[in-house]
Design a protein around this motif. Structure first.
Motif, PDB file in Angstrom:
ATOM      1  N   ARG A 401       0.851  -1.151   0.085  1.00  0.00           N
ATOM      2  CA  ARG A 401      -0.036   0.084  -0.112  1.00  0.00           C
ATOM      3  C   ARG A 401       0.740   1.127  -0.135  1.00  0.00           C
ATOM      4  O   ARG A 401       0.600   2.090  -0.739  1.00  0.00           O
ATOM      5  CB  ARG A 401      -0.883   0.084   1.122  1.00  0.00           C
ATOM      6  N   SER A 402       1.998   1.048   0.792  1.00  0.00           N
ATOM      7  CA  SER A 402       2.803   2.513   0.839  1.00  0.00           C
ATOM      8  C   SER A 402       3.368   2.823  -0.475  1.00  0.00           C
ATOM      9  O   SER A 402       3.665   3.812  -0.810  1.00  0.00           O
ATOM     10  CB  SER A 402       3.764   2.360   2.059  1.00  0.00           C
ATOM     11  N   ALA A 405       0.670   3.735  -2.866  1.00  0.00           N
ATOM     12  CA  ALA A 405       0.424   5.389  -2.424  1.00  0.00           C
ATOM     13  C   ALA A 405       1.499   6.291  -3.051  1.00  0.00           C
ATOM     14  O   ALA A 405       1.042   7.170  -3.566  1.00  0.00           O
ATOM     15  CB  ALA A 405       0.325   5.401  -1.012  1.00  0.00           C
ATOM     16  N   ASN A 406       2.393   5.822  -2.842  1.00  0.00           N
ATOM     17  CA  ASN A 406       3.594   6.934  -3.520  1.00  0.00           C
ATOM     18  C   ASN A 406       3.638   6.786  -5.066  1.00  0.00           C
ATOM     19  O   ASN A 406       3.554   8.006  -5.668  1.00  0.00           O
ATOM     20  CB  ASN A 406       5.074   6.204  -3.270  1.00  0.00           C
ATOM     21  N   SER A 408       0.970   6.282  -6.844  1.00  0.00           N
ATOM     22  CA  SER A 408      -0.215   7.266  -7.318  1.00  0.00           C
ATOM     23  C   SER A 408      -0.059   8.615  -7.129  1.00  0.00           C
ATOM     24  O   SER A 408      -0.472   9.599  -8.033  1.00  0.00           O
ATOM     25  CB  SER A 408      -1.646   6.628  -6.681  1.00  0.00           C
ATOM     26  N   MET A 409       0.626   8.822  -6.135  1.00  0.00           N
ATOM     27  CA  MET A 409       0.768  10.532  -5.733  1.00  0.00           C
ATOM     28  C   MET A 409       1.461  10.878  -6.632  1.00  0.00           C
ATOM     29  O   MET A 409       1.370  11.909  -7.044  1.00  0.00           O
ATOM     30  CB  MET A 409       1.217  10.594  -4.146  1.00  0.00           C
ATOM     31  N   LEU A 410       2.674  10.497  -6.841  1.00  0.00           N
ATOM     32  CA  LEU A 410       3.773  10.779  -7.821  1.00  0.00           C
ATOM     33  C   LEU A 410       3.236  10.898  -9.155  1.00  0.00           C
ATOM     34  O   LEU A 410       3.506  12.030  -9.937  1.00  0.00           O
ATOM     35  CB  LEU A 410       5.035   9.951  -7.802  1.00  0.00           C
ATOM     36  N   LYS A 412       0.086  11.457 -10.151  1.00  0.00           N
ATOM     37  CA  LYS A 412      -0.646  12.910 -10.077  1.00  0.00           C
ATOM     38  C   LYS A 412       0.100  14.020 -10.261  1.00  0.00           C
ATOM     39  O   LYS A 412      -0.378  14.806 -11.155  1.00  0.00           O
ATOM     40  CB  LYS A 412      -1.572  12.588  -8.912  1.00  0.00           C
ATOM     41  N   PHE A 413       1.278  13.965  -9.624  1.00  0.00           N
ATOM     42  CA  PHE A 413       1.835  15.276  -9.764  1.00  0.00           C
ATOM     43  C   PHE A 413       2.567  15.449 -11.130  1.00  0.00           C
ATOM     44  O   PHE A 413       2.501  16.388 -11.568  1.00  0.00           O
ATOM     45  CB  PHE A 413       3.159  15.026  -8.625  1.00  0.00           C
ATOM     46  N   ILE A 426      10.517  14.360 -10.566  1.00  0.00           N
ATOM     47  CA  ILE A 426       9.530  13.494 -10.134  1.00  0.00           C
ATOM     48  C   ILE A 426       9.781  12.097 -10.902  1.00  0.00           C
ATOM     49  O   ILE A 426       9.500  10.912 -10.068  1.00  0.00           O
ATOM     50  CB  ILE A 426       7.809  14.075 -10.504  1.00  0.00           C
ATOM     51  N   ALA A 433      10.958   4.653  -6.102  1.00  0.00           N
ATOM     52  CA  ALA A 433       9.783   4.099  -5.984  1.00  0.00           C
ATOM     53  C   ALA A 433       9.514   2.701  -6.270  1.00  0.00           C
ATOM     54  O   ALA A 433       9.357   1.668  -5.681  1.00  0.00           O
ATOM     55  CB  ALA A 433       8.361   4.784  -6.041  1.00  0.00           C
TER      56      ALA A 433
ATOM     57  N   ASP B  17      10.307   8.102   4.826  1.00  0.00           N
ATOM     58  CA  ASP B  17      10.026   7.765   3.457  1.00  0.00           C
ATOM     59  C   ASP B  17      10.431   9.117   2.618  1.00  0.00           C
ATOM     60  O   ASP B  17       9.455   9.910   2.617  1.00  0.00           O
ATOM     61  CB  ASP B  17       8.463   7.286   3.141  1.00  0.00           C
ATOM     62  N   ILE B  19       9.723  10.178  -0.423  1.00  0.00           N
ATOM     63  CA  ILE B  19       8.956  10.381  -1.439  1.00  0.00           C
ATOM     64  C   ILE B  19       7.555  10.774  -0.760  1.00  0.00           C
ATOM     65  O   ILE B  19       7.032  11.859  -1.219  1.00  0.00           O
ATOM     66  CB  ILE B  19       8.622   8.969  -2.127  1.00  0.00           C
ATOM     67  N   THR B  20       7.427  10.463   0.322  1.00  0.00           N
ATOM     68  CA  THR B  20       6.149  10.875   1.047  1.00  0.00           C
ATOM     69  C   THR B  20       6.388  12.223   1.711  1.00  0.00           C
ATOM     70  O   THR B  20       5.841  13.133   1.421  1.00  0.00           O
ATOM     71  CB  THR B  20       5.777  10.097   2.463  1.00  0.00           C
ATOM     72  N   PHE B  22       8.590  14.161   0.241  1.00  0.00           N
ATOM     73  CA  PHE B  22       8.514  15.054  -1.091  1.00  0.00           C
ATOM     74  C   PHE B  22       7.172  15.452  -1.522  1.00  0.00           C
ATOM     75  O   PHE B  22       6.615  16.608  -1.699  1.00  0.00           O
ATOM     76  CB  PHE B  22       8.977  14.483  -2.306  1.00  0.00           C
ATOM     77  N   LYS B  26       5.101  19.056  -1.488  1.00  0.00           N
ATOM     78  CA  LYS B  26       4.739  19.579  -2.659  1.00  0.00           C
ATOM     79  C   LYS B  26       3.142  20.021  -2.597  1.00  0.00           C
ATOM     80  O   LYS B  26       3.014  21.108  -3.210  1.00  0.00           O
ATOM     81  CB  LYS B  26       4.750  18.302  -3.836  1.00  0.00           C
ATOM     82  N   SER B  98      -0.047   4.617   5.470  1.00  0.00           N
ATOM     83  CA  SER B  98      -0.428   3.679   4.118  1.00  0.00           C
ATOM     84  C   SER B  98      -1.277   2.633   5.024  1.00  0.00           C
ATOM     85  O   SER B  98      -1.725   1.935   4.403  1.00  0.00           O
ATOM     86  CB  SER B  98       0.667   3.307   3.320  1.00  0.00           C
ATOM     87  N   LYS B 124      -2.526   7.500   3.147  1.00  0.00           N
ATOM     88  CA  LYS B 124      -1.854   7.897   2.058  1.00  0.00           C
ATOM     89  C   LYS B 124      -2.408   7.267   0.889  1.00  0.00           C
ATOM     90  O   LYS B 124      -3.124   6.238   0.942  1.00  0.00           O
ATOM     91  CB  LYS B 124      -0.601   7.131   1.933  1.00  0.00           C
ATOM     92  N   PRO B 125      -2.727   7.786  -0.283  1.00  0.00           N
ATOM     93  CA  PRO B 125      -1.765   8.880  -0.910  1.00  0.00           C
ATOM     94  C   PRO B 125      -2.397  10.228  -0.743  1.00  0.00           C
ATOM     95  O   PRO B 125      -3.507  10.467  -0.379  1.00  0.00           O
ATOM     96  CB  PRO B 125      -1.672   8.637  -2.289  1.00  0.00           C
ATOM     97  N   ILE B 126      -1.372  10.994  -0.510  1.00  0.00           N
ATOM     98  CA  ILE B 126      -1.718  12.561   0.077  1.00  0.00           C
ATOM     99  C   ILE B 126      -1.947  13.099  -1.336  1.00  0.00           C
ATOM    100  O   ILE B 126      -0.829  13.386  -2.051  1.00  0.00           O
ATOM    101  CB  ILE B 126      -0.852  13.196   0.897  1.00  0.00           C
ATOM    102  N   PHE B 127      -2.937  13.594  -1.706  1.00  0.00           N
ATOM    103  CA  PHE B 127      -2.957  14.648  -3.025  1.00  0.00           C
ATOM    104  C   PHE B 127      -3.181  15.727  -2.759  1.00  0.00           C
ATOM    105  O   PHE B 127      -2.764  16.835  -3.602  1.00  0.00           O
ATOM    106  CB  PHE B 127      -4.269  13.947  -3.834  1.00  0.00           C
TER     107      PHE B 127
END
Lengths: 609, 141
Positions: A401-402, A405-406, A408-410, A412-413, A426, A433, B17, B19-20, B22, B26, B98, B124-127
């Motif tokens: 999941r973590s 999550a990363n 899908s977040m990345l 989207k960015f 990114i 990731a 983490d 990436i999180t 970052f 953002k 997560s 997570k994920p944080i949008f």
């Protein structure tokens, strides 16, 4: 001449030894012997003028009798109380030469003794009769020559026949029940007559009215001049006794059969806990005969501790009069063999309702117990496995999941980003990731492998050989960190393990010890091994940073748990070796003190190969 | 599109983490104006910094983004220690995880009751960052 004759006659009569009197028709005594006069207490000189009707009392009846002119006898008594005497007089007509009755000739005997005897006999007979009635013993007598059979009243009563019944041998034997009883009695009577063998036998008769009953028939020969002339015997009605006896025997047999064939150990103890009854199962369990067990206590049969507990249970039941029901007990015999029982002890009361001991019933539940243990073991294993699975599922879901999550977040960015430099940044992150997802998957795969690879089999491995191999592989790393390894393990120490797992365990413990060494001192790693009964304990101690076990104790072997701020701490090594050790049926523990060092103990399971 | 820019004096991001971290940074950029954004790899580092600030009477972070699973000191242990510091200033703490483990959610509920600060739970994920993640208006009104 006439006078002489008369005198001679008179004298003759006077001297007759048998008491005799001559009486005229009118009853007057005309002459009598002295003995006759003596019986009636009359002096010879007073003899003339004595009237017999005065002497014999009942004058009318006597007078009539005399008139019949026939000879007859008469019993009468004279005197009173103590002097009472029984007499018997015979009256005969007195004829003259011309056959004319001129009077009566009386002859009298004193029969007091005979009468006394008769009475005595009557009394004895009466006693006998009463006795035979009371004891229900009848008697019989068989005269061989005349073939006459005599039955007393009681004998007749036993056969349910009339008092007037006249028995004969054939009928008497026919009274016995056809078959065994009749054949037996016929044989016994035959041999008693021919060989003089007495007998006494319990047999069945069928009475006149068809009732079957048990009798005790006895007989013995009566000898006369060495010759068997009669058989004398008794017959006793023992139906009540025999039927009662039979019923008791029947009950006893039923009870014995029941107790003996119960698949339970049954015993009865007295107040001193001595065995007074044991059933077959108990004998078989204790490997002794019932005879050898009677009178024994538990102290004679079991280990002292077990016997003590048992005696206390007995005393409790005897004291409280309350049964002990279905208690799980363990009996350990003198030879050390232990058996699990489900035991009940029930107070036993005598006929007066007083406690006299106890009845014990034991069910061997050893097999059941073993099954239960196996089942419990299986449940434990299953629940441990289940917990592991849930834990693993959480790890998997969390880690995946973590990462996702990363991603899908990345992504989207990235889709929203317009700045090219930022986009590149990114993208770089996405690559990172992706790499760490791959690594995670690899780690998880390794864990899955350990837990599913049941085909890997343990084999005996030289522990030192494996250590040397690991040291060789790590030589550069160990040298760089100036590691001193002290190996106290005997050269020939063998351990049962999956080869790859043993290497992994040693590698991880050694690298961990180096990774978490103290910055203040060079690492020293001490290795020990000790063989236990069913395990081999392999210990790796270091002088490193140590771990705050109070804080992290429950997490130290968890996945992705790290406790030191080190870049190369990934939190996977200990988790993997724990899984490997547990897959081989072993376990791992840790002792540590912060800033002193840590000791990891690996328990190899040497039992299940 | 109307965007509210909130001025925040200080923000702590506690996550191992990168990436999180970052991502949080953002999504913060368009909604918050902050000159003091601090990144910590684990609870221990964040706690040490926070403690130092209280001792030196420096600016206490208004908002903390807190990961649960971290080495050395995890999010829960950090919270425990933070409550013990007895900070007068109100802090908005956003727990970022997560994890979908119901146990974590339950634990959050327990902490929410005993924590004097605002405690949010974010998966997570944080949008994007909600206004409630930065401001306790809802609670104050």
């Amino acid at each position: 001449m006439k006078a002489v004759e008369r005198i001679a006659q008179h004298y003759l009569l006077k001297q007759l030894p048998k008491a005799t009197a001559l009486v005229a028709m009118d009853g007057m005594v005309s002459d009598a012997s002295d003995s006759w006069l003596n019986i009636f207490g009359i002096a010879p000189k007073d003899s003339i003028g004595v009237n017999i009707f005065a002497l014999y009392g009942e004058s009318d009846a006597l007078r009539e009798k005399l008139m019949e002119s026939r000879t007859f006898s008469l019993r009468h008594c004279i005197g009173k109380e103590m002097d009472k005497r029984w007499l018997e007089s015979t009256f005969a007509p007195w004829y003259d030469e011309k056959e004319n009755i001129i009077g009566t000739i009386i002859q009298t005997d004193d029969i007091s003794r005979e009468v006394e005897k008769e009475r005595e006999l009557e009394k004895v007979n009466h006693i006998l009769k009463t006795k035979s009635e009371v004891s229900q013993v009848g008697c019989w007598e068989y005269t061989i020559e005349t073939e006459e059979l005599f039955w007393c009243d009681e004998t007749k009563k036993i056969h349910h026949v009339d008092p007037s019944y006249t028995p004969n041998v054939t009928d008497a034997i026919a009274f016995y029940k056809q078959g065994y009883s009749r054949n037996k009695i016929a044989m016994l009577v035959h041999s008693a007559i021919n060989e003089g063998t007495p007998f006494n036998k319990k047999l069945t008769i069928v009475t006149q009215d068809g009732e079957e009953k048990w009798v005790s028939a006895a007989g013995k020969p009566v000898l006369e001049n060495g010759k068997i002339v009669k058989l004398f015997g008794t017959i006793q009605d023992i139906n009540v006794q025999v039927t009662t006896e039979t019923r008791i025997k029947h009950h006893q047999q039923l009870l014995t059969a029941l107790i003996d064939n119960l698949p339970l150990n049954v015993f009865v103890k007295d107040l001193d806990s001595r065995k007074i009854l044991v059933n077959k199962a108990e004998c078989q369990y204790l490997e002794k005969s019932a005879k050898d067990l009677i009178g024994k206590t538990d102290f004679d049969l079991y280990e002292t501790e077990v016997a003590k507990i048992s005696r206390e249970e007995d005393l409790e039941v005897i004291r409280t009069l309350k049964p002990m029901l279905g208690k799980e007990t363990i009996s350990i015999k003198k030879n050390g063999k232990a058996t699990n029982f489900l035991t009940s002890k029930i107070p036993l009361f005598d006929l007066e309702g007083k406690i006299s001991g106890l009845i014990g019933i034991g069910m061997d539940i050893t097999a059941m117990k073993k099954k239960e243990d196996q089942l419990r073991n299986l449940i434990n294993i299953t629940s441990v496995q289940n917990k592991k699975l849930i834990n693993f599922a959480h790890i998997v879901s969390h880690n995946l999941r973590s990462h996702s999550a990363n991603f899908s977040m990345l992504l989207k960015f990235l889709s929203e980003e317009e700045n090219e430099t930022e986009k590149a940044h990114i993208m770089e992150m996405l690559n990172q990731a992706s790499d760490s997802l791959l690594e995670t998957l690899e780690n998880l795969n390794q864990v899955v492998d350990i837990n599913t690879n049941v085909t890997l089999s343990k084999q005996p491995l030289n522990l030192n050989l494996s250590i040397s191999k690991v040291r060789q592989n790590l030589s550069a790393f160990l040298e760089k960190n100036k590691v001193n390894i002290i190996n106290n393990i005997p050269a020939d120490m063998m351990v049962w393990s999956v080869p790859a797992y043993l290497d992994s365990i040693i590698l991880n413990l050694v690298t961990n010890a180096v990774k978490y060494s103290s910055p203040d001192r060079n690492p020293i790693i001490t290795m020990d091994a000790k063989k236990g009964e069913k395990t081999l304990i392999f210990s790796v101690s270091d002088n490193g940073m140590g771990i705050d076990l109070e804080r992290y104790g429950d997490k130290i072997f968890g996945m992705y748990k790290t406790f030191h701020n080190r870049k190369d701490a990934k939190g996977i090594g200990l988790y993997i070796i724990k899984n490997q050790i547990e897959a081989m049926g072993g376990s791992i523990t840790v002792n540590s003190e912060v800033d002193k060092g840590a000791t990891f103990n690996v328990y190899f399971n040497e039992e299940s190969k | 599109m109307y965007i509210l820019m909130k001025k925040v004096s200080s923000i702590f991001i506690v996550d191992d983490d990168p990436i999180t971290v970052f991502g949080i940074k953002k999504v913060l950029k368009p909604v918050a104006m902050c000159d003091d954004v601090q990144i910590f790899q684990n609870g221990k580092e964040a706690f040490d910094a926070l403690k130092e600030r209280t001792e030196k009477d420096q600016c206490i972070p208004e908002v903390i983004f807190l990961d649960i699973n971290m080495p050395i000191m995890d999010g829960w242990d950090f919270l425990e220690e933070l409550i013990r510091l007895d900070i007068k200033e109100h802090i908005i703490i956003n727990m970022i995880t997560s994890s979908i483990d119901p146990l974590d959610y339950q634990k959050w509920n327990e902490f929410k009751d005993k924590c004097p600060h605002t405690l949010n739970f974010k998966n997570k994920p944080i949008f994007k960052i909600e206004t409630s993640d930065l401001d306790s208006i809802n609670m104050a009104s």
